[in-house]
Design an enzyme around this catalytic site. Structure first.
Site, PDB file in Angstrom:
ATOM      1  N   LYS A  16       1.602   7.979  -4.395  1.00 43.75           N
ATOM      2  CA  LYS A  16       2.726   8.912  -4.226  1.00 43.75           C
ATOM      3  C   LYS A  16       4.021   8.147  -3.944  1.00 43.75           C
ATOM      4  O   LYS A  16       5.034   8.356  -4.610  1.00 43.75           O
ATOM      5  CB  LYS A  16       2.454   9.884  -3.055  1.00 43.75           C
ATOM      6  CG  LYS A  16       1.219  10.751  -3.242  1.00 43.75           C
ATOM      7  CD  LYS A  16       1.031  11.730  -2.079  1.00 43.75           C
ATOM      8  CE  LYS A  16       0.745  11.103  -0.735  1.00 43.75           C
ATOM      9  NZ  LYS A  16      -0.562  10.411  -0.647  1.00 43.75           N
ATOM     10  N   ARG A  91       1.163  19.365   3.085  1.00 45.12           N
ATOM     11  CA  ARG A  91      -0.244  18.973   3.008  1.00 45.12           C
ATOM     12  C   ARG A  91      -1.138  19.855   3.845  1.00 45.12           C
ATOM     13  O   ARG A  91      -2.202  19.426   4.289  1.00 45.12           O
ATOM     14  CB  ARG A  91      -0.438  17.482   3.268  1.00 45.12           C
ATOM     15  CG  ARG A  91      -0.007  16.975   4.555  1.00 45.12           C
ATOM     16  CD  ARG A  91       0.450  15.547   4.424  1.00 45.12           C
ATOM     17  NE  ARG A  91      -0.515  14.506   4.507  1.00 45.12           N
ATOM     18  CZ  ARG A  91      -0.196  13.243   4.138  1.00 45.12           C
ATOM     19  NH1 ARG A  91       0.988  12.960   3.632  1.00 45.12           N
ATOM     20  NH2 ARG A  91      -1.053  12.300   4.284  1.00 45.12           N
ATOM     21  N   ARG A 148      -8.792  10.159   6.559  1.00 50.10           N
ATOM     22  CA  ARG A 148      -7.627  10.615   5.770  1.00 50.10           C
ATOM     23  C   ARG A 148      -8.097  11.305   4.490  1.00 50.10           C
ATOM     24  O   ARG A 148      -7.523  12.317   4.076  1.00 50.10           O
ATOM     25  CB  ARG A 148      -6.712   9.428   5.431  1.00 50.10           C
ATOM     26  CG  ARG A 148      -5.877   8.990   6.628  1.00 50.10           C
ATOM     27  CD  ARG A 148      -5.431   7.553   6.513  1.00 50.10           C
ATOM     28  NE  ARG A 148      -4.425   7.321   5.497  1.00 50.10           N
ATOM     29  CZ  ARG A 148      -4.115   6.098   5.036  1.00 50.10           C
ATOM     30  NH1 ARG A 148      -4.762   5.030   5.480  1.00 50.10           N
ATOM     31  NH2 ARG A 148      -3.173   5.963   4.138  1.00 50.10           N
TER      32      ARG A 148
HETATM   33  P1  AP5 Z   1       1.138   4.245  -2.298  1.00 49.35           P
HETATM   34  O1  AP5 Z   1       2.164   4.448  -3.343  1.00 49.35           O
HETATM   35  O2  AP5 Z   1       1.575   3.797  -0.973  1.00 49.35           O
HETATM   36  O3  AP5 Z   1       0.236   5.554  -2.173  1.00 49.35           O
HETATM   37  P2  AP5 Z   1       0.471   6.851  -1.322  1.00 49.35           P
HETATM   38  O4  AP5 Z   1      -0.154   7.958  -2.089  1.00 49.35           O
HETATM   39  O5  AP5 Z   1       1.896   6.969  -0.940  1.00 49.35           O
HETATM   40  O6  AP5 Z   1      -0.461   6.480  -0.088  1.00 49.35           O
HETATM   41  P3  AP5 Z   1      -0.224   6.667   1.463  1.00 49.35           P
HETATM   42  O7  AP5 Z   1      -1.213   5.786   2.134  1.00 49.35           O
HETATM   43  O8  AP5 Z   1       1.213   6.525   1.827  1.00 49.35           O
HETATM   44  O9  AP5 Z   1      -0.662   8.158   1.599  1.00 49.35           O
HETATM   45  P4  AP5 Z   1      -1.008   8.984   2.831  1.00 49.35           P
HETATM   46  O10 AP5 Z   1      -0.928  10.342   2.281  1.00 49.35           O
HETATM   47  O11 AP5 Z   1      -2.281   8.597   3.460  1.00 49.35           O
HETATM   48  O12 AP5 Z   1       0.092   8.541   3.904  1.00 49.35           O
HETATM   49  P5  AP5 Z   1       1.461   9.169   4.400  1.00 49.35           P
HETATM   50  O13 AP5 Z   1       2.354   8.054   4.697  1.00 49.35           O
HETATM   51  O14 AP5 Z   1       1.924  10.251   3.515  1.00 49.35           O
HETATM   52  O15 AP5 Z   1       0.055   3.241  -2.902  1.00 49.35           O
HETATM   53  C1  AP5 Z   1      -0.999   2.744  -2.092  1.00 49.35           C
HETATM   54  C2  AP5 Z   1      -1.249   1.267  -2.443  1.00 49.35           C
HETATM   55  O16 AP5 Z   1      -1.735   1.188  -3.782  1.00 49.35           O
HETATM   56  C3  AP5 Z   1       0.016   0.401  -2.406  1.00 49.35           C
HETATM   57  O17 AP5 Z   1      -0.314  -0.860  -1.922  1.00 49.35           O
HETATM   58  C4  AP5 Z   1       0.458   0.348  -3.871  1.00 49.35           C
HETATM   59  O18 AP5 Z   1       1.152  -0.821  -4.167  1.00 49.35           O
HETATM   60  C5  AP5 Z   1      -0.867   0.412  -4.597  1.00 49.35           C
HETATM   61  N1  AP5 Z   1      -0.778   1.101  -5.907  1.00 49.35           N
HETATM   62  C6  AP5 Z   1      -0.047   2.200  -6.209  1.00 49.35           C
HETATM   63  N2  AP5 Z   1      -0.236   2.570  -7.486  1.00 49.35           N
HETATM   64  C7  AP5 Z   1      -1.140   1.682  -8.003  1.00 49.35           C
HETATM   65  C8  AP5 Z   1      -1.753   1.529  -9.283  1.00 49.35           C
HETATM   66  N3  AP5 Z   1      -1.470   2.381 -10.299  1.00 49.35           N
HETATM   67  N4  AP5 Z   1      -2.636   0.541  -9.440  1.00 49.35           N
HETATM   68  C9  AP5 Z   1      -2.915  -0.326  -8.435  1.00 49.35           C
HETATM   69  N5  AP5 Z   1      -2.366  -0.241  -7.203  1.00 49.35           N
HETATM   70  C10 AP5 Z   1      -1.490   0.755  -6.991  1.00 49.35           C
HETATM   71  O19 AP5 Z   1       0.992   9.829   5.775  1.00 49.35           O
HETATM   72  C11 AP5 Z   1       0.577   9.045   6.861  1.00 49.35           C
HETATM   73  C12 AP5 Z   1       0.231   9.918   8.047  1.00 49.35           C
HETATM   74  O20 AP5 Z   1       1.398  10.600   8.505  1.00 49.35           O
HETATM   75  C13 AP5 Z   1      -0.799  11.023   7.797  1.00 49.35           C
HETATM   76  O21 AP5 Z   1      -2.130  10.573   7.897  1.00 49.35           O
HETATM   77  C14 AP5 Z   1      -0.437  12.024   8.892  1.00 49.35           C
HETATM   78  O22 AP5 Z   1      -0.945  11.614  10.138  1.00 49.35           O
HETATM   79  C15 AP5 Z   1       1.080  11.933   8.924  1.00 49.35           C
HETATM   80  N6  AP5 Z   1       1.703  12.889   8.001  1.00 49.35           N
HETATM   81  C16 AP5 Z   1       2.472  12.614   6.914  1.00 49.35           C
HETATM   82  N7  AP5 Z   1       2.849  13.734   6.306  1.00 49.35           N
HETATM   83  C17 AP5 Z   1       2.332  14.754   6.994  1.00 49.35           C
HETATM   84  C18 AP5 Z   1       2.350  16.159   6.836  1.00 49.35           C
HETATM   85  N8  AP5 Z   1       3.001  16.748   5.828  1.00 49.35           N
HETATM   86  N9  AP5 Z   1       1.698  16.927   7.751  1.00 49.35           N
HETATM   87  C19 AP5 Z   1       1.047  16.358   8.784  1.00 49.35           C
HETATM   88  N10 AP5 Z   1       0.955  15.033   8.978  1.00 49.35           N
HETATM   89  C20 AP5 Z   1       1.591  14.230   8.093  1.00 49.35           C
HETATM   90 MG    MG Z   2       2.923   7.036   0.872  1.00 52.57          MG
END
Ligand code: AP5
Ligand code: MG
Length: 192
Positions: A16, A91, A148
């Site tokens: 994402k 989410r 997660r």
């Molecule tokens: P990346 O692009 O970082 O993926 P992502 O989908 O953004 O993954 P996240 O880990 O950020 O998602 P998440 O939903 O767990 O975390 P968030 O920060 O939203 O890619 C991941 C890796 O893969 C990178 O190293 C990238 O380089 C690599 N990659 C990407 N594309 C690739 C490809 N095609 N091939 C190979 N490699 C690739 O949330 C974190 C926490 O915050 C949550 O757990 C929760 O506690 C809280 N939170 C956030 N939003 C909310 C909400 N709306 N409500 C409640 N709690 C929330």
């Molecule tokens: Mg992210």
């Protein structure tokens, strides 16, 4: 048609954030990532950050009322005039419903929900690699990654049932290179 009010959706590690950065650089709209917002608050040790940390370290969702208030405030900023890309929000179904009400008030309805799909094995592989590069707390422990994924399936995935009947969901195969995935998104949004 150039879609400008967008949501990027998918499990942890789906790409994402990676795709959101490319997309917002191309179409010049703000990238609003609730995960990034929480990590900034945690780093700055704000009251909001301290509350969020307890949940994000475990891989659980921060309570809806905290998250919704934060997003509502962000969407009141003038820089969303030309659109927005929401990453990691909504989410939960209550978040999707609250967002709908906010967007009705500001007259900025969602044009598309980009749903990036990847396998669980790919998620573990990507997050394990990122743990060594970025040092995110929630990547370091496989149990937290597992929680997660579980949280995503139980609480986040049902948002798709909210948006699908509205004809907004664009399913995107998230496997392959970053460029290949971006190409699929660009085609689905008719950006060419
Ligand atoms: P990346 O692009 O970082 O993926 P992502 O989908 O953004 O993954 P996240 O880990 O950020 O998602 P998440 O939903 O767990 O975390 P968030 O920060 O939203 O890619 C991941 C890796 O893969 C990178 O190293 C990238 O380089 C690599 N990659 C990407 N594309 C690739 C490809 N095609 N091939 C190979 N490699 C690739 O949330 C974190 C926490 O915050 C949550 O757990 C929760 O506690 C809280 N939170 C956030 N939003 C909310 C909400 N709306 N409500 C409640 N709690 C929330
Ligand atoms: Mg992210």
């Amino acid at each position: 048609m150039l879609e400008r009010n967008l949501v990027i959706f998918g499990p942890p590690g789906a790409g994402k954030g990676t795709q959101a950065q490319k997309l917002t650089a191309l179409i010049n709209i703000p990238h609003i990532s609730t995960g990034d917002m929480f990590r900034t608050q945690i780093k700055n040790k704000t009251a909001l950050g301290l509350k969020a940390k307890a949940f994000s370290d475990k891989g659980s969702l921060v309570p809806d009322e905290i998250t919704i208030a934060m997003v509502k405030d962000r969407l009141s900023q003038p820089d969303i005039a030309a659109g927005y890309l929401l990453d990691g929000f909504p989410r939960s179904v209550p978040q999707a419903e609250a967002l709908q009400a906010i967007l009705e008030t500001i007259e900025k309805p969602i044009r598309a929900v980009i749903n990036i799909m990847v396998t669980d094995a790919e998620i573990f592989d990507r997050l394990k690699k990122r743990a060594q590069i970025e040092g995110r707390m929630d990547d370091a422990d496989p149990n937290v990654i597992q929680n997660r994924i579980k949280t995503y399936k139980e609480q986040s995935e049902p948002c798709l049932d909210f948006y699908r009947p509205r004809g907004l969901v664009k399913d995107i195969n998230g496997l392959g290179t970053i460029e290949a995935v971006f190409q699929r998104i660009s085609e689905a949004l008719d950006l060419y």
